[in-house]
Structure formats: structure tokens, C-alpha cells
Design an enzyme around this catalytic site. Structure first.
Site, PDB file in Angstrom:
ATOM      1  N   GLY A   1       1.237   4.189   4.843  1.00 31.51           N
ATOM      2  CA  GLY A   1       2.081   3.368   3.976  1.00 31.51           C
ATOM      3  C   GLY A   1       2.527   2.065   4.613  1.00 31.51           C
ATOM      4  N   SER A   2       2.267   0.930   3.973  1.00 31.58           N
ATOM      5  CA  SER A   2       2.568  -0.343   4.614  1.00 31.58           C
ATOM      6  C   SER A   2       2.263  -1.509   3.680  1.00 31.58           C
ATOM      7  CB  SER A   2       1.758  -0.467   5.902  1.00 31.58           C
ATOM      8  OG  SER A   2       0.437  -0.005   5.691  1.00 31.58           O
ATOM      9  N   ARG A   3       1.993  -2.695   4.275  1.00 37.46           N
ATOM     10  CA  ARG A   3       1.801  -3.897   3.477  1.00 37.46           C
ATOM     11  C   ARG A   3       0.975  -4.929   4.239  1.00 37.46           C
ATOM     12  NH1 ARG A   3       7.201  -7.175   1.927  1.00 37.46           N
ATOM     13  NH2 ARG A   3       6.473  -9.273   2.398  1.00 37.46           N
TER      14      ARG A   3
ATOM     15  N   MET B   1       0.840  -1.198   0.000  1.00 36.45           N
ATOM     16  CA  MET B   1       0.000   0.000   0.000  1.00 36.45           C
ATOM     17  C   MET B   1       0.877   1.251   0.000  1.00 36.45           C
ATOM     18  SD  MET B   1      -2.958  -1.015   2.766  1.00 36.45           S
ATOM     19  CE  MET B   1      -1.783  -1.367   4.081  1.00 36.45           C
TER      20      MET B   1
END
Length: 228
Positions: free
Chosen positions: A187-189, A99
Site C-alpha cells: 500500500g502506497s503512492r 495504490m
């Protein structure tokens, strides 16, 4: 659908205080300079947009595993689920959805089932698109036991900018496919560990929509339903 609904989306309650802070800073910036003030307006709008929480239409066909996040498939590989979940030490197919700061960050349950474990582990903040982020970064993991008794793991992973993982559910929760279960700020995953023998239906680089895009389908043993 009204034209306004295309651009103005509901905001998740987690974002209210952040938007308020941005708005206050923007007001102060206007006292200093109109140029800085308008930059603040842009950042405030971005902050609201980051915490948007649009409604999604989740496929209701049994056995479908949907994406837990908006973003792009960054990795598909074999890996062992996080040890803190207590799952078998057997490699499973892991699908990673990265993301960016422009994606919606509300996370949704990949498939219906009972949450048997929720485990948080502190860690580092490498770029979430890197493979080592799964092992080294701060993360929050969920194990979901599906109706057929198999387990699926979904893992929230902090990234280079992300500094706060939020999870709304606890062990024992009964989740529906596509139901909201958490979010990650800035922001990440998300990693999904598919059950053994289940193959992904997506490719690296494919765009995902949380709660809607089908990642994989379970082998239900049932006859296919004709759509004709």
C-alpha cells in the site's frame, strides 16, 4: 489467451520469501485449527496476488508519459519536486496515483530517458492518499532526463501500511517507457512531476494501469500522425 492466464499472473521475485513465510505460518495454523488454516490459505493467496507482476503493453508513440503505478489518481496539483533531486525550485504539475493493498505494486518508468538522480529520504507513514504524504512520508525519488533535455521526476512514497520501498535502478541507468524500476510493499503512492508546460490528460478518481495508461503527452513539435 488461456483462461488460466486471466487469473494466474507471474510473481515478482521480491514476493517469493513473503509467500513462503505465509505458507509456513498457514501450515502451523492447520496444526492448531482447520478454520485458522483456511484463513492462512486466503492470506497466502492474497500475498501472492499482491506481488503479481503481469506483462503490460506500453504505447510506443514518442512523447507519451504513462502511469508508473496501478491505482487511482488521488491528487492533481502544483508542487515543487523533492529538493533532494536537485531540480529547479519551480512548481510543476504533480499527478499522484494511490495504490491500495489490492493493486499490483510493481512500479514502471513513466517515459524513456536517463536516470540522473536517485534519492532516498526517510520519513513518516501517514495515509498515502493525504496531500501531506508527499512532503512528510518516507520516499524514494528519481529524476529522468528525457531525449529533449527536460527532466521528469517520479517519487515512490510509503503509506500507512507500507514499510519498504524497493528501487532497482541507479543514476546513469537508461530506461525505456514502461520498464520496471521498483516496487513498494503493502500500500502506497507514486507521484509524477510533469515537465513545465505539460498538462495532464487524466482526472482525479480515474483508474490507472502501470505502463499503459497515458498521463500526459509532451509537446514534440511534430505533426500528428493520421490513424485513418
Amino acid at each position: 489467451m488461456k483462461m488460466l492466464d486471466t487469473f494466474v499472473k507471474p510473481m515478482h521475485p521480491e514476493g517469493i520469501r513473503f509467500v513462503a513465510i505465509f505458507a509456513i505460518v498457514t501450515a502451523i495454523l492447520f496444526l492448531i485449527s482447520s478454520f485458522l488454516g483456511w484463513i492462512g490459505v486466503g492470506l497466502t493467496i492474497w500475498c501472492y496476488y499482491f506481488f503479481r507482476d503481469p506483462e503490460r503493453v506500453t504505447p510506443d508513440r514518442p512523447g507519451l508519459i504513462v502511469s508508473p503505478a496501478d491505482g487511482v489518481v488521488s491528487l492533481i496539483e502544483s508542487a515543487v519536486p523533492p529538493e533532494e533531486l536537485g531540480m529547479a525550485n519551480t512548481p510543476l504539475t504533480r499527478v499522484s496515483v494511490f495504490m491500495s493493498v489490492f493493486n499490483c505494486h510493481v512500479n514502471r518508468t513513466p517515459i524513456a530517458g536517463d536516470v540522473t538522480a536517485v534519492a532516498y529520504r526517510p520519513g513518516k507513514f501517514f495515509n498515502a492518499s493525504l496531500d501531506k504524504a508527499s512532503a512528510d512520508n518516507e520516499r524514494n525519488s528519481l529524476c529522468i532526463r528525457m531525449q529533449d533535455g527536460r527532466d521528469l521526476a517520479v517519487v515512490q512514497i510509503a503509506g500507512l501500511v507500507a514499510r519498504r520501498i524497493v528501487c532497482f535502478v541507479k543514476p546513469g541507468a537508461q530506461m525505456r517507457t514502461g520498464e520496471r524500476f521498483g516496487l513498494i510493499r503493502f500500500g502506497s503512492r507514486l507521484d509524477v512531476y510533469l515537465p513545465d508546460g505539460v498538462a495532464p490528460l487524466v482526472s482525479i478518481g480515474q483508474t490507472m494501469v502501470a505502463g499503459e495508461t497515458v498521463i500526459a503527452e509532451l509537446n514534440t513539435g511534430e505533426d500528428e500522425v493520421s490513424l485513418s
